[in-house]
Design a protein around this motif. Sequence first.
Motif, short mmCIF file in Angstrom:
data_model
loop_
_atom_site.label_atom_id
_atom_site.label_comp_id
_atom_site.label_asym_id
_atom_site.label_seq_id
_atom_site.Cartn_x
_atom_site.Cartn_y
_atom_site.Cartn_z
N ARG A 16 0.82 -1.21 0.00
CA ARG A 16 0.00 0.00 0.00
C ARG A 16 0.85 1.26 0.00
NH1 ARG A 16 -4.48 -1.79 4.60
NH2 ARG A 16 -5.73 -3.18 3.28
N ARG A 46 -2.81 0.84 -3.32
CA ARG A 46 -3.33 1.35 -2.04
C ARG A 46 -4.62 0.63 -1.65
NH1 ARG A 46 -0.62 6.04 -0.45
NH2 ARG A 46 0.21 7.35 -2.14
N THR A 79 -5.92 -6.47 -5.19
CA THR A 79 -6.33 -5.12 -4.84
C THR A 79 -7.75 -4.89 -5.33
OG1 THR A 79 -5.66 -2.79 -4.84
CG2 THR A 79 -5.46 -3.98 -6.93
#
Length: 274
Positions: free
Chosen positions: A47, A160, A185
């Motif tokens: 992240r 992220r 993700t």
Amino acid sequence: MVVQQHRVKGGAVAVAVAAGLFASAGCSGGGAVAEDQQGGDPLVIVRGAADALVAAGSSKARTSMVMATGGTRVTIRGEGAYDFMKRMGQLKVLLPPDPDGADKHRPITELLTPGALYMKNRGAGVPADKWVRIDTTTLDDGNLVTGGATDPLAAAELLRGAKEAAYVGKADVAGTAVRHYRGVTDIARAARVAKPHARGALAAAAKGFARDAVPFDAYLDDQGRLRKVRHRFDFTNAGRTVAVASTTLLYAFGVPVEVRLPAARDIYAGKIQA
């Protein structure tokens, strides 16, 4: 190669896709977050990849995008450099030859900026000396796919949103010792937690992809800098699902990068042919 039209607000953007079958590798670890004894929590590490790139300043980049659906595979390659602090980069993108072997495509020059993609030698009726400007927040994929290369900083911002990550082990990328992480993700989550410059495009991508979940493999060096990242997308184009594997390789950190945006008079305002 079959070139289809990807309809977006304000016009049609050509997305190079071909008929093919792409078998994407799954994420190991069953979603469990493993602890990397040498580097720390894998989720925290991946992240933070975008922040590490901004701290590094700039780098050279090589990209590869493999698109496939229904029987044929197409690979688009790019090379250039990126300034992570200014959030701007330049790539020269090479389209593959046509099925008959004829190489009819001139290299496309792409300028990557927050919220906009500039393309020269775009074809489709655009004069050779003109640029096309595309608002990436209007693209169904947020320009993660459309340009034939994923914006390097956007690729890191996408991490992220990681919801699963595991440390795979040590590896080597272009002679550099790295740690390999594998996970999944989420585009919608990434859009919510990304830096402001990336939120609009990622929010658009969250609406356009067939799935929000994006498997990834990320390779980071001892300074947390992303050396290589591969994302595997499922993208809907003209009613068909296209499997896309996008790989970005970063190297030569700190290299000077100069990106000059075209003047308004050099931007094509006419109709782009289908």
